[in-house]
Design a protein around this motif. Structure first.
Motif, PDB file in Angstrom:
ATOM      1  N   LEU A 165       0.833  -1.211   0.000  1.00 45.48           N
ATOM      2  CA  LEU A 165       0.000   0.000   0.000  1.00 45.48           C
ATOM      3  C   LEU A 165       0.873   1.269   0.000  1.00 45.48           C
ATOM      4  CD1 LEU A 165      -2.970  -0.883   2.398  1.00 45.48           C
ATOM      5  CD2 LEU A 165      -2.983  -0.754  -0.088  1.00 45.48           C
ATOM      6  N   GLY A 166       2.158   1.087  -0.243  1.00 39.88           N
ATOM      7  CA  GLY A 166       3.056   2.247  -0.339  1.00 39.88           C
ATOM      8  C   GLY A 166       3.120   3.038   0.958  1.00 39.88           C
ATOM      9  N   GLN A 167       3.104   2.316   2.089  1.00 38.06           N
ATOM     10  CA  GLN A 167       3.056   3.020   3.382  1.00 38.06           C
ATOM     11  C   GLN A 167       4.452   3.447   3.833  1.00 38.06           C
ATOM     12  OE1 GLN A 167       0.622   0.300   5.701  1.00 38.06           O
ATOM     13  NE2 GLN A 167      -1.267   1.213   4.893  1.00 38.06           N
ATOM     14  N   ASN A 168       4.958   4.483   3.186  1.00 34.56           N
ATOM     15  CA  ASN A 168       6.230   5.106   3.576  1.00 34.56           C
ATOM     16  C   ASN A 168       5.889   6.501   4.070  1.00 34.56           C
ATOM     17  OD1 ASN A 168       6.808   3.398   0.833  1.00 34.56           O
ATOM     18  ND2 ASN A 168       8.394   3.097   2.371  1.00 34.56           N
ATOM     19  N   LEU A 208       6.236  10.206   5.731  1.00 31.74           N
ATOM     20  CA  LEU A 208       7.240  11.270   5.809  1.00 31.74           C
ATOM     21  C   LEU A 208       7.517  11.577   7.283  1.00 31.74           C
ATOM     22  CD1 LEU A 208       6.239  13.602   2.863  1.00 31.74           C
ATOM     23  CD2 LEU A 208       8.557  12.827   3.362  1.00 31.74           C
ATOM     24  N   GLU A 223      -6.354  15.479   0.193  1.00 34.18           N
ATOM     25  CA  GLU A 223      -5.149  14.689   0.466  1.00 34.18           C
ATOM     26  C   GLU A 223      -5.464  13.208   0.284  1.00 34.18           C
ATOM     27  OE1 GLU A 223      -3.545  14.534   4.480  1.00 34.18           O
ATOM     28  OE2 GLU A 223      -1.814  13.396   3.772  1.00 34.18           O
ATOM     29  N   SER A 256      -3.836   9.573   3.587  1.00 31.38           N
ATOM     30  CA  SER A 256      -3.497  10.412   4.746  1.00 31.38           C
ATOM     31  C   SER A 256      -2.736   9.655   5.828  1.00 31.38           C
ATOM     32  CB  SER A 256      -4.759  11.045   5.325  1.00 31.38           C
ATOM     33  OG  SER A 256      -5.798  10.110   5.362  1.00 31.38           O
ATOM     34  N   SER A 270       0.448  12.622   9.154  1.00 30.28           N
ATOM     35  CA  SER A 270       1.706  13.380   9.228  1.00 30.28           C
ATOM     36  C   SER A 270       1.657  14.660   8.397  1.00 30.28           C
ATOM     37  CB  SER A 270       2.861  12.503   8.716  1.00 30.28           C
ATOM     38  OG  SER A 270       2.665  11.165   9.044  1.00 30.28           O
ATOM     39  N   LEU A 271       1.166  14.537   7.171  1.00 25.64           N
ATOM     40  CA  LEU A 271       1.058  15.704   6.283  1.00 25.64           C
ATOM     41  C   LEU A 271      -0.201  16.517   6.612  1.00 25.64           C
ATOM     42  CD1 LEU A 271       1.886  17.300   3.686  1.00 25.64           C
ATOM     43  CD2 LEU A 271       0.834  15.481   2.328  1.00 25.64           C
ATOM     44  N   ILE A 289      -8.393  10.976   2.067  1.00 27.75           N
ATOM     45  CA  ILE A 289      -8.834   9.681   1.538  1.00 27.75           C
ATOM     46  C   ILE A 289      -7.830   8.633   2.009  1.00 27.75           C
ATOM     47  CG2 ILE A 289      -9.529   8.414  -0.550  1.00 27.75           C
ATOM     48  CD1 ILE A 289     -10.900  11.200  -0.232  1.00 27.75           C
ATOM     49  N   GLU A 290      -8.310   7.577   2.640  1.00 31.85           N
ATOM     50  CA  GLU A 290      -7.390   6.510   3.097  1.00 31.85           C
ATOM     51  C   GLU A 290      -8.085   5.165   2.910  1.00 31.85           C
ATOM     52  OE1 GLU A 290      -4.005   6.278   4.253  1.00 31.85           O
ATOM     53  OE2 GLU A 290      -4.648   4.194   4.065  1.00 31.85           O
ATOM     54  N   LEU A 298      -5.474   2.220   9.522  1.00 30.40           N
ATOM     55  CA  LEU A 298      -4.966   3.595   9.661  1.00 30.40           C
ATOM     56  C   LEU A 298      -6.112   4.588   9.843  1.00 30.40           C
ATOM     57  CD1 LEU A 298      -2.043   3.663   7.053  1.00 30.40           C
ATOM     58  CD2 LEU A 298      -1.979   3.144   9.485  1.00 30.40           C
ATOM     59  N   LYS A 322     -11.792   4.960   1.669  1.00 30.70           N
ATOM     60  CA  LYS A 322     -12.141   4.538   0.309  1.00 30.70           C
ATOM     61  C   LYS A 322     -10.884   4.322  -0.519  1.00 30.70           C
ATOM     62  CE  LYS A 322     -15.766   4.863  -2.736  1.00 30.70           C
ATOM     63  NZ  LYS A 322     -17.139   4.881  -2.841  1.00 30.70           N
ATOM     64  N   LEU A 358       1.848  10.469  -2.349  1.00 31.04           N
ATOM     65  CA  LEU A 358       1.035   9.403  -2.958  1.00 31.04           C
ATOM     66  C   LEU A 358       1.631   8.003  -2.780  1.00 31.04           C
ATOM     67  CD1 LEU A 358      -0.147  10.963  -6.356  1.00 31.04           C
ATOM     68  CD2 LEU A 358      -1.452  10.671  -4.248  1.00 31.04           C
ATOM     69  N   PRO A 359       0.731   6.999  -2.593  1.00 35.05           N
ATOM     70  CA  PRO A 359       1.212   5.618  -2.584  1.00 35.05           C
ATOM     71  C   PRO A 359       1.740   5.275  -3.979  1.00 35.05           C
ATOM     72  CG  PRO A 359      -1.213   5.703  -2.492  1.00 35.05           C
ATOM     73  CD  PRO A 359      -0.729   7.110  -2.405  1.00 35.05           C
ATOM     74  N   ILE A 397      -0.345   3.520  -7.141  1.00 35.15           N
ATOM     75  CA  ILE A 397      -1.447   4.155  -7.876  1.00 35.15           C
ATOM     76  C   ILE A 397      -1.099   5.560  -8.359  1.00 35.15           C
ATOM     77  CG2 ILE A 397      -3.252   2.803  -6.728  1.00 35.15           C
ATOM     78  CD1 ILE A 397      -3.890   5.452  -5.135  1.00 35.15           C
TER      79      ILE A 397
HETATM   80  N1  SAM Z   1       0.249  11.075   4.165  1.00 35.27           N
HETATM   81  C1  SAM Z   1       1.165  10.221   4.892  1.00 35.27           C
HETATM   82  C2  SAM Z   1       2.558  10.832   4.849  1.00 35.27           C
HETATM   83  O1  SAM Z   1       2.752  11.772   4.084  1.00 35.27           O
HETATM   84  O2  SAM Z   1       3.418  10.359   5.550  1.00 35.27           O
HETATM   85  C3  SAM Z   1       1.183   8.797   4.314  1.00 35.27           C
HETATM   86  C4  SAM Z   1       1.582   8.684   2.849  1.00 35.27           C
HETATM   87  S1  SAM Z   1       1.920   7.024   2.348  1.00 35.27           S
HETATM   88  C5  SAM Z   1       3.125   7.293   1.106  1.00 35.27           C
HETATM   89  C6  SAM Z   1       0.541   6.581   1.317  1.00 35.27           C
HETATM   90  C7  SAM Z   1      -0.785   6.327   2.030  1.00 35.27           C
HETATM   91  O3  SAM Z   1      -1.749   5.984   1.028  1.00 35.27           O
HETATM   92  C8  SAM Z   1      -0.794   5.174   3.009  1.00 35.27           C
HETATM   93  O4  SAM Z   1      -1.380   5.598   4.211  1.00 35.27           O
HETATM   94  C9  SAM Z   1      -1.652   4.080   2.337  1.00 35.27           C
HETATM   95  O5  SAM Z   1      -2.357   3.250   3.243  1.00 35.27           O
HETATM   96  C10 SAM Z   1      -2.584   4.924   1.487  1.00 35.27           C
HETATM   97  N2  SAM Z   1      -3.111   4.222   0.302  1.00 35.27           N
HETATM   98  C11 SAM Z   1      -2.531   3.244  -0.429  1.00 35.27           C
HETATM   99  N3  SAM Z   1      -3.315   2.880  -1.465  1.00 35.27           N
HETATM  100  C12 SAM Z   1      -4.424   3.672  -1.394  1.00 35.27           C
HETATM  101  C13 SAM Z   1      -5.603   3.782  -2.188  1.00 35.27           C
HETATM  102  N4  SAM Z   1      -5.798   3.010  -3.265  1.00 35.27           N
HETATM  103  N5  SAM Z   1      -6.538   4.692  -1.822  1.00 35.27           N
HETATM  104  C14 SAM Z   1      -6.350   5.483  -0.732  1.00 35.27           C
HETATM  105  N6  SAM Z   1      -5.252   5.426   0.057  1.00 35.27           N
HETATM  106  C15 SAM Z   1      -4.298   4.534  -0.268  1.00 35.27           C
END
Ligand code: SAM
Length: 305
Positions: free
Chosen positions: A26-29, A31, A54, A57, A61-62, A76-77, A82, A103, A126-127, A130
């Motif tokens: 899910l690209g959970q990196n 910041l 956003e 979310s 953090s952001l 949107i998450e 989370l 969503k 962004l993750p 996507i």
């Molecule tokens: N906003 C935070 C930050 O800046 O540290 C987290 C950013 S992290 C790169 C990406 C976030 O997008 C994660 O919380 C992940 O769960 C969420 N995510 C991944 N795929 C998604 C999707 N299809 N729709 C909505 N959120 C999604």
């Protein structure tokens, strides 16, 4: 003053407290460099009258820093874990002006969302999975969103900025280039994220081209296309690039015939009009070339596709 959510120790404590293991798919990196986040906010030029979108979310953090400047943020998450953590954090950190929507960002109706909340700007980390399709989707579906400030992978930014002759030049570069201008504002080091991603990241500015919201008209230089035309134009571009190593005409023929084969004569004529050879490959043409051919095909009364 309490520490920001994005400070490494607070992020680590939150993840530990709620027992969250971050998901790579899910690209959970997150910041975790507050100075970088402040720079993002400054460059995004947010003001107190704005509602910001956003996507992704996470634990906020952001979001926390966006809310220091904006009137409201629509988050949107996708990850339900989370979402429930963030609901708790919203109470602790008094983030009352955040609206949290659980969503999949790829399944949202951005036209409705941007109209309902009068959103003109998006600011997101962004993750990675996507990011590329989402940028195109939002540009196409939400004409009200004029600016996007995004943290994305460097290689996606290179695809967005690619010009004819670059190795990353593709149908994606042409479609996104038709809808917006892109600018890399700065590079973000891997160490600014928790956990550190394997790929390099950049922060970009996306400026959507002028659109007429009422008539749903998309403008590019002196051309104006309706949404339906833009969709047909994008299908045409996909057909041209379906086999990028082949001659464009063969690529279209083999692509599942977006265009009837009997319109090939007009295609060849149009290639000649714009000073190109019929043996040309799609990657040798520019956005304006594709547009010119497409408009001629659209204007051909007998064309029915
Ligand atoms: N906003 C935070 C930050 O800046 O540290 C987290 C950013 S992290 C790169 C990406 C976030 O997008 C994660 O919380 C992940 O769960 C969420 N995510 C991944 N795929 C998604 C999707 N299809 N729709 C909505 N959120 C999604």
């Amino acid at each position: 003053m309490a520490q920001y959510i994005s400070s490494p120790s607070v992020t680590a404590d939150i993840l530990k407290k709620f027992g969250i293991k971050l998901r790579k798919n899910l690209g959970q990196n997150f910041l975790t460099d507050t100075n970088i986040l402040k720079k993002i906010i400054k460059l995004s030029g947010i003001n107190k009258s704005e509602t910001i979108l956003e996507v992704g979310s996470g634990i906020g953090s952001l979001t926390e820093l966006i809310l220091e400047q904006a009137q409201k943020v629509i988050c949107i998450e996708l990850d339900a874990r989370l979402v429930s953590v963030f609901k708790e954090i919203m109470k602790t950190y008094n983030l009352d002006n955040a609206v949290l929507i659980e969503k999949d960002a790829m399944r949202l109706d951005y036209l409705l969302l941007s109209r309902d909340y009068s959103i003109k700007k998006m600011v997101s980390n962004l993750p990675y999975k996507i990011a590329a399709p989402l940028i195109l989707k939002i540009l196409l579906e939400a004409p009200g969103i004029e600016k996007m400030y995004l943290t994305i992978q460097k290689d996606i930014a290179e695809r967005l900025l690619a010009k004819k002759g670059d190795k990353n030049y593709s149908s994606y570069s042409i479609k996104t280039g038709f809808l917006a201008d892109f600018k890399i504002l700065f590079n973000i080091q891997k160490t600014c994220f928790m956990p550190a991603p394997h790929v390099d990241s950049v922060f970009i500015e996306v400026s959507a081209r002028e659109r007429n919201l009422e008539g749903n008209v998309y403008k590019y230089q002196d051309r104006s296309l309706s949404l339906q035309q833009v969709k047909r134009f994008f299908n045409f571009i996909d057909a041209c690039f379906a086999n990028r190593r082949k001659k464009m005409i063969n690529s279209i023929e083999n692509s599942g015939a977006v265009l009837p084969v009997d319109k090939m004569d007009l295609m060849i004529k149009m290639l000649h009009v714009i000073g190109k050879n019929k043996d040309i490959r799609a990657e040798q043409l520019e956005l304006n070339d594709f547009l010119e051919i497409f408009i001629a095909l659209e204007n051909d009364n007998n064309l029915n596709y």
